[in-house]
Write an enzyme that holds these catalytic residues in place. Structure first.
Site, short mmCIF file in Angstrom:
data_model
loop_
_atom_site.label_atom_id
_atom_site.label_comp_id
_atom_site.label_asym_id
_atom_site.label_seq_id
_atom_site.Cartn_x
_atom_site.Cartn_y
_atom_site.Cartn_z
N SER A 1 40.55 45.05 85.33
CA SER A 1 41.53 45.98 84.77
C SER A 1 41.51 47.32 85.50
CB SER A 1 41.29 46.18 83.27
OG SER A 1 39.98 46.65 83.02
N HIS B 1 37.96 38.31 81.52
CA HIS B 1 37.76 39.76 81.46
C HIS B 1 37.76 40.19 80.00
CE1 HIS B 1 37.49 43.79 82.74
NE2 HIS B 1 38.75 44.06 83.02
N ARG C 1 25.51 48.40 76.78
CA ARG C 1 26.55 48.48 75.75
C ARG C 1 26.27 47.49 74.62
NH1 ARG C 1 31.62 47.35 79.48
NH2 ARG C 1 30.17 45.69 80.05
N ASP D 1 30.56 42.06 75.26
CA ASP D 1 31.38 41.23 74.39
C ASP D 1 30.55 40.41 73.40
OD1 ASP D 1 33.80 41.95 75.78
OD2 ASP D 1 33.15 40.61 77.39
N HIS E 1 27.15 38.28 83.74
CA HIS E 1 28.00 39.38 84.20
C HIS E 1 27.99 39.39 85.71
CE1 HIS E 1 29.47 43.47 84.98
NE2 HIS E 1 30.03 43.39 83.81
#
Length: 439
Positions: free
Chosen positions: A241, A271, A327, A373, A318
């Site tokens: 993105s 993504h 995160r 995620d 990843h």
């Protein structure tokens, strides 16, 4: 000129001079080699762009202007809960490289509040779509619909000089970010709440107002939104993105068209749509096992079954990271502070205990650890936002902060049209033949 804009102009002008000097002396200096595996493998790890707002380290994770997520949580001005950082403060940091004062962050909140009026035709456009249109499709269409308000596009048509590109880009960026929460909340309410829309608040910060318009008044959820919208904001420039935004922006498309393109990339399953895939995978597992409290052994069996089907475990692995995503860890810390005895959250933690060992044992996975995620969906479900088809829109609202700040820098520094060289497989065969002949 507002305070943030003035700071950005001063800093970008100084860096532009510095870059010009660097290139004058070192423009021919080699900084990377490229192999055939990278050419065929998605340009992985090829250094080929500048992204000022953040940098991703394989071991330490994301750093925003050289600040880690724990440092952001400690040093950025907070929301009214006094615990979670304001995304407004992160945007300030990414744009000018300085941690704002509480007054400066609150001032940015007020500035966005002034700019937050969404043109009526945007809602009319959304209402023309079937209610079951995917939320990310609606989001992209709405952003494109707002392009009628682009200051950059209007001034470019008038003959705006190049040294003013940054100014018009900044104005579009501020307006677009200010309006995104209402647009995104409108999509949620028309899709999942029967079109029962909620007016913006005149007192909430950017994240709190978004939560309010979604229909969530729980103060813990507003705190989660501050954390969520901060940690998802940027992940250096090479992700799909961000790179799409950079590429389209390099054509001098205005920030609306540019950001919409980036959101179309975010909507891909490899993504941003992965956060939707993770919670779906967990729910499917619980349905198949017939329990919301599976054992680690049951989870391990399900993971092996998933892999045996040739599928991946969503949320794990990843392209860059080689340790658990900071995160993910930030969200786990939030859950441990605020949440007690939630079955889905505890399943996420059990999966975290089980999956890395299984993936490592295969010997094929460079990074067996969870990414961002892997945890976000469980937190949203806990507070009642269970419509996982919407989750990527939340991601998109956050990602606007990083990619649009970076777009401002690209325009201020006068970056050119991006145009890498491509080759054919026939060219590769000829190259190999020539290489063999020389050997």
């Amino acid at each position: 000129m507002d305070t943030l804009k003035k700071k950005f102009y001063e800093k970008s002008s100084a860096l532009k001079v510095e870059i010009k000097s660097l290139l004058k002396e070192h423009s021919e200096l080699m900084v990377d080699d490229v192999n055939l595996g990278q050419i065929y493998g998605g340009a992985r790890d090829i250094k080929m762009m500048v992204w000022e707002t953040s940098e991703l380290d394989a071991m330490e994770g994301i750093r925003f202007r050289n600040m880690s997520i724990p440092e952001l949580k400690a040093q950025l001005p907070k929301g009214k809960d006094g615990k979670e950082p304001l995304p407004e403060a992160l945007f300030w940091l990414m744009l000018v490289g300085e941690v704002p004062t509480q007054a400066e962050a609150d001032g940015l909140t007020e500035e966005w509040r002034k700019r937050a009026t969404v043109p009526a035709h945007v809602f009319t456009t959304l209402d023309a779509l079937p209610a079951n249109t995917h939320a990310m499709t609606q989001f992209s269409i709405a952003i494109n619909a707002m392009q009628t308000e682009s200051i950059f596009a209007a001034r470019y048509d008038e003959g705006m000089p190049k040294d003013e590109y940054w100014d018009a880009t900044y104005e579009d960026t501020m307006n677009l970010i200010a309006r995104l929460p209402q647009v995104a909340a409108y999509i949620y309410r028309r899709t999942y709440a029967g079109g029962n829309h909620i007016a913006p608040s005149a007192t909430e910060d950017w994240s709190g107002n978004y939560a309010h318009m979604l229909g969530f008044e729980n103060e813990e959820f507003k705190a989660l939104m501050r954390l969520y919208l901060t940690i998802h904001a940027d992940h250096e420039g090479g992700n799909a993105s961000a790179h799409t935004t950079h590429l389209v922006g390099s054509t001098l498309s205005d920030p609306y068209l540019t950001f919409a393109a980036g959101m179309n990339a975010l909507a891909g399953p490899l993504h941003g749509l992965a956060n939707q895939e993770v919670i779906k995978w967990i729910f499917d597992m619980l349905d198949e096992l017939g329990t919301t409290t599976p054992s680690k052994e049951q989870i391990a069996d399900y993971v092996h079954a998933t892999l045996a089907k040739g599928q991946v475990v969503p949320g794990y692995g990843h392209a860059v990271l080689r340790r658990p995503d900071p995160r993910f860890m930030a969200q786990m810390e939030f859950a441990k502070e605020y949440i007690r005895h939630d079955d889905v959250v505890e399943v996420v933690w059990k999966v975290f205990d089980v999956v890395p060992g299984i993936l490592s044992s295969l010997g094929k996975v460079k990074n067996p650890w969870p990414n961002v995620d892997a945890h976000s969906g469980a937190l949203l479900v806990h507070y009642g936002l269970k419509e996982y088809g919407y989750y990527t829109v939340l991601f998109g609202v956050s990602r606007a902060l990083g990619v649009l700040a970076a777009l401002c820098w690209s325009r201020a520094l006068g970056f050119p049209l991006e145009r890498p060289k491509s080759v054919t497989t026939e060219w590769v065969k000829q190259f190999l033949a020539e290489h063999k002949a020389k050997a």
